[in-house]
Design a protein around this motif. Structure first.
Motif, PDB file in Angstrom:
ATOM      1  N   GLY A   1       0.822  -1.211   0.000  1.00 56.04           N
ATOM      2  CA  GLY A   1       0.000   0.000   0.000  1.00 56.04           C
ATOM      3  C   GLY A   1       0.849   1.252   0.000  1.00 56.04           C
ATOM      4  N   THR A   2       0.233   2.364   0.409  1.00 52.08           N
ATOM      5  CA  THR A   2       0.891   3.670   0.429  1.00 52.08           C
ATOM      6  C   THR A   2       0.866   4.222   1.843  1.00 52.08           C
ATOM      7  OG1 THR A   2       0.146   4.105  -1.823  1.00 52.08           O
ATOM      8  CG2 THR A   2       0.851   6.007  -0.549  1.00 52.08           C
ATOM      9  N   ILE A   3       1.997   4.726   2.300  1.00 53.59           N
ATOM     10  CA  ILE A   3       2.077   5.351   3.616  1.00 53.59           C
ATOM     11  C   ILE A   3       1.387   6.713   3.525  1.00 53.59           C
ATOM     12  CG2 ILE A   3       3.609   6.242   5.420  1.00 53.59           C
ATOM     13  CD1 ILE A   3       3.679   3.172   5.089  1.00 53.59           C
ATOM     14  N   LYS A   4       0.361   6.917   4.340  1.00 54.19           N
ATOM     15  CA  LYS A   4      -0.363   8.192   4.344  1.00 54.19           C
ATOM     16  C   LYS A   4       0.223   9.164   5.351  1.00 54.19           C
ATOM     17  CE  LYS A   4      -4.748   8.487   4.006  1.00 54.19           C
ATOM     18  NZ  LYS A   4      -6.185   8.386   4.253  1.00 54.19           N
ATOM     19  N   GLU A   5       0.648   8.648   6.491  1.00 49.51           N
ATOM     20  CA  GLU A   5       1.089   9.526   7.575  1.00 49.51           C
ATOM     21  C   GLU A   5       2.069   8.772   8.467  1.00 49.51           C
ATOM     22  OE1 GLU A   5      -1.239  12.474  10.679  1.00 49.51           O
ATOM     23  OE2 GLU A   5      -2.277  10.704   9.939  1.00 49.51           O
ATOM     24  N   VAL A   6       3.159   9.435   8.837  1.00 49.57           N
ATOM     25  CA  VAL A   6       4.132   8.896   9.789  1.00 49.57           C
ATOM     26  C   VAL A   6       3.989   9.732  11.062  1.00 49.57           C
ATOM     27  CG1 VAL A   6       6.559   8.458  10.277  1.00 49.57           C
ATOM     28  CG2 VAL A   6       5.690   8.163   7.949  1.00 49.57           C
ATOM     29  N   LEU A   7       3.671   9.086  12.181  1.00 51.84           N
ATOM     30  CA  LEU A   7       3.330   9.788  13.412  1.00 51.84           C
ATOM     31  C   LEU A   7       4.434   9.771  14.455  1.00 51.84           C
ATOM     32  CD1 LEU A   7      -0.263   8.323  13.594  1.00 51.84           C
ATOM     33  CD2 LEU A   7       0.388  10.594  12.796  1.00 51.84           C
ATOM     34  N   VAL A   8       5.572   9.156  14.147  1.00 48.15           N
ATOM     35  CA  VAL A   8       6.688   9.088  15.108  1.00 48.15           C
ATOM     36  C   VAL A   8       7.985   9.489  14.417  1.00 48.15           C
ATOM     37  CG1 VAL A   8       5.640   7.283  16.534  1.00 48.15           C
ATOM     38  CG2 VAL A   8       7.126   6.650  14.635  1.00 48.15           C
ATOM     39  N   ASN A   9       8.971   9.809  15.230  1.00 49.44           N
ATOM     40  CA  ASN A   9      10.309  10.159  14.752  1.00 49.44           C
ATOM     41  C   ASN A   9      11.336   9.270  15.435  1.00 49.44           C
ATOM     42  OD1 ASN A   9       9.573  12.560  13.191  1.00 49.44           O
ATOM     43  ND2 ASN A   9       8.987  13.379  15.178  1.00 49.44           N
ATOM     44  N   ALA A  10      12.519   9.196  14.855  1.00 51.26           N
ATOM     45  CA  ALA A  10      13.620   8.465  15.484  1.00 51.26           C
ATOM     46  C   ALA A  10      13.893   9.073  16.854  1.00 51.26           C
ATOM     47  CB  ALA A  10      14.858   8.542  14.605  1.00 51.26           C
ATOM     48  N   ASN A  11      14.289   8.227  17.789  1.00 51.19           N
ATOM     49  CA  ASN A  11      14.612   8.583  19.181  1.00 51.19           C
ATOM     50  C   ASN A  11      13.383   8.910  20.025  1.00 51.19           C
ATOM     51  OD1 ASN A  11      17.420   8.284  18.732  1.00 51.19           O
ATOM     52  ND2 ASN A  11      17.437  10.306  17.804  1.00 51.19           N
ATOM     53  N   GLU A  12      12.194   8.657  19.503  1.00 54.04           N
ATOM     54  CA  GLU A  12      10.961   8.904  20.249  1.00 54.04           C
ATOM     55  C   GLU A  12      10.556   7.646  21.014  1.00 54.04           C
ATOM     56  OE1 GLU A  12       6.413  10.208  19.149  1.00 54.04           O
ATOM     57  OE2 GLU A  12       8.051  10.882  17.865  1.00 54.04           O
ATOM     58  N   ARG A  13      10.181   7.813  22.273  1.00 53.33           N
ATOM     59  CA  ARG A  13       9.731   6.695  23.110  1.00 53.33           C
ATOM     60  C   ARG A  13       8.254   6.451  22.827  1.00 53.33           C
ATOM     61  NH1 ARG A  13      11.404   2.634  25.834  1.00 53.33           N
ATOM     62  NH2 ARG A  13      10.315   2.151  27.735  1.00 53.33           N
ATOM     63  N   ILE A  14       7.879   5.185  22.587  1.00 52.06           N
ATOM     64  CA  ILE A  14       6.482   4.844  22.319  1.00 52.06           C
ATOM     65  C   ILE A  14       6.063   3.652  23.163  1.00 52.06           C
ATOM     66  CG2 ILE A  14       6.465   5.792  19.980  1.00 52.06           C
ATOM     67  CD1 ILE A  14       6.818   2.974  18.918  1.00 52.06           C
ATOM     68  N   SER A  15       4.760   3.487  23.291  1.00 49.26           N
ATOM     69  CA  SER A  15       4.191   2.382  24.072  1.00 49.26           C
ATOM     70  C   SER A  15       3.562   1.357  23.143  1.00 49.26           C
ATOM     71  CB  SER A  15       3.114   2.918  25.017  1.00 49.26           C
ATOM     72  OG  SER A  15       3.668   3.859  25.901  1.00 49.26           O
ATOM     73  N   ALA A  16       3.511   0.121  23.593  1.00 49.94           N
ATOM     74  CA  ALA A  16       2.856  -0.942  22.826  1.00 49.94           C
ATOM     75  C   ALA A  16       1.418  -0.533  22.544  1.00 49.94           C
ATOM     76  CB  ALA A  16       2.892  -2.256  23.596  1.00 49.94           C
ATOM     77  N   GLY A  17       0.976  -0.713  21.311  1.00 48.35           N
ATOM     78  CA  GLY A  17      -0.384  -0.371  20.921  1.00 48.35           C
ATOM     79  C   GLY A  17      -0.546   1.059  20.447  1.00 48.35           C
ATOM     80  N   GLU A  18       0.493   1.875  20.587  1.00 50.55           N
ATOM     81  CA  GLU A  18       0.427   3.272  20.147  1.00 50.55           C
ATOM     82  C   GLU A  18       0.442   3.344  18.622  1.00 50.55           C
ATOM     83  OE1 GLU A  18       3.092   7.321  20.660  1.00 50.55           O
ATOM     84  OE2 GLU A  18       3.222   5.761  22.181  1.00 50.55           O
ATOM     85  N   ARG A  19      -0.384   4.223  18.063  1.00 57.23           N
ATOM     86  CA  ARG A  19      -0.442   4.393  16.619  1.00 57.23           C
ATOM     87  C   ARG A  19       0.854   5.036  16.132  1.00 57.23           C
ATOM     88  NH1 ARG A  19      -5.032   7.794  13.578  1.00 57.23           N
ATOM     89  NH2 ARG A  19      -3.974   9.408  14.784  1.00 57.23           N
ATOM     90  N   VAL A  20       1.488   4.416  15.138  1.00 56.80           N
ATOM     91  CA  VAL A  20       2.780   4.852  14.627  1.00 56.80           C
ATOM     92  C   VAL A  20       2.665   5.407  13.208  1.00 56.80           C
ATOM     93  CG1 VAL A  20       5.109   4.041  14.070  1.00 56.80           C
ATOM     94  CG2 VAL A  20       3.936   3.156  16.082  1.00 56.80           C
ATOM     95  N   MET A  21       1.820   4.796  12.394  1.00 57.57           N
ATOM     96  CA  MET A  21       1.648   5.205  10.995  1.00 57.57           C
ATOM     97  C   MET A  21       0.228   4.901  10.540  1.00 57.57           C
ATOM     98  SD  MET A  21       5.030   3.709   9.107  1.00 57.57           S
ATOM     99  CE  MET A  21       6.638   4.135   9.732  1.00 57.57           C
ATOM    100  N   MET A  22      -0.136   5.570   9.455  1.00 52.27           N
ATOM    101  CA  MET A  22      -1.367   5.240   8.747  1.00 52.27           C
ATOM    102  C   MET A  22      -0.968   4.904   7.320  1.00 52.27           C
ATOM    103  SD  MET A  22      -3.969   5.454  10.778  1.00 52.27           S
ATOM    104  CE  MET A  22      -5.312   5.402   9.604  1.00 52.27           C
ATOM    105  N   MET A  23      -1.553   3.850   6.798  1.00 42.86           N
ATOM    106  CA  MET A  23      -1.307   3.517   5.399  1.00 42.86           C
ATOM    107  C   MET A  23      -2.629   3.250   4.713  1.00 42.86           C
ATOM    108  SD  MET A  23       0.500  -0.286   5.431  1.00 42.86           S
ATOM    109  CE  MET A  23       0.674  -0.382   3.664  1.00 42.86           C
ATOM    110  N   GLU A  24      -2.621   3.328   3.406  1.00 39.61           N
ATOM    111  CA  GLU A  24      -3.816   3.067   2.610  1.00 39.61           C
ATOM    112  C   GLU A  24      -3.538   1.887   1.705  1.00 39.61           C
ATOM    113  OE1 GLU A  24      -6.034   5.193  -1.034  1.00 39.61           O
ATOM    114  OE2 GLU A  24      -5.780   6.459   0.729  1.00 39.61           O
ATOM    115  N   ALA A  25      -4.474   0.958   1.700  1.00 39.54           N
ATOM    116  CA  ALA A  25      -4.371  -0.212   0.827  1.00 39.54           C
ATOM    117  C   ALA A  25      -5.785  -0.609   0.411  1.00 39.54           C
ATOM    118  CB  ALA A  25      -3.692  -1.365   1.546  1.00 39.54           C
ATOM    119  N   MET A  26      -5.975  -0.829  -0.855  1.00 32.05           N
ATOM    120  CA  MET A  26      -7.278  -1.214  -1.385  1.00 32.05           C
ATOM    121  C   MET A  26      -8.374  -0.245  -0.934  1.00 32.05           C
ATOM    122  SD  MET A  26      -7.010  -5.370  -1.126  1.00 32.05           S
ATOM    123  CE  MET A  26      -6.866  -5.379   0.663  1.00 32.05           C
TER     124      MET A  26
END
Length: 67
Positions: free
Chosen positions: A7-32
């Motif tokens: 698919g296509t990456i629509k949005e990247v919601l994190v940056n390198a060196n950023e602390r994240i939690s399990a289950g946190e939204r990281v990206m949005m992509m579009e497919a079909m």
């Protein structure tokens, strides 16, 4: 973390060196014409983001790395 589907990456919601939690939204992509939410499988620090918004990705292509 690999792309779950081609698919296509629509949005990247994190940056390198950023602390994240399990289950946190990281990206949005579009497919079909559907939006697919990519979430962190584990808690940690984003070491590297391999894609940008607008990139076309193939199934199983690496999207980001968490340590």
């Amino acid at each position: 973390m690999p792309a779950p589907i081609t698919g296509t990456i629509k949005e990247v919601l994190v940056n390198a060196n950023e602390r994240i939690s399990a289950g946190e939204r990281v990206m949005m992509m579009e497919a079909m014409k559907m939006d697919i939410e990519i979430v962190a499988p584990v808690s940690g620090t984003v070491v590297q983001v391999f894609v940008n918004a607008g990139d076309n990705v193939k199934e199983n292509q690496p999207l980001f790395r968490i340590e």
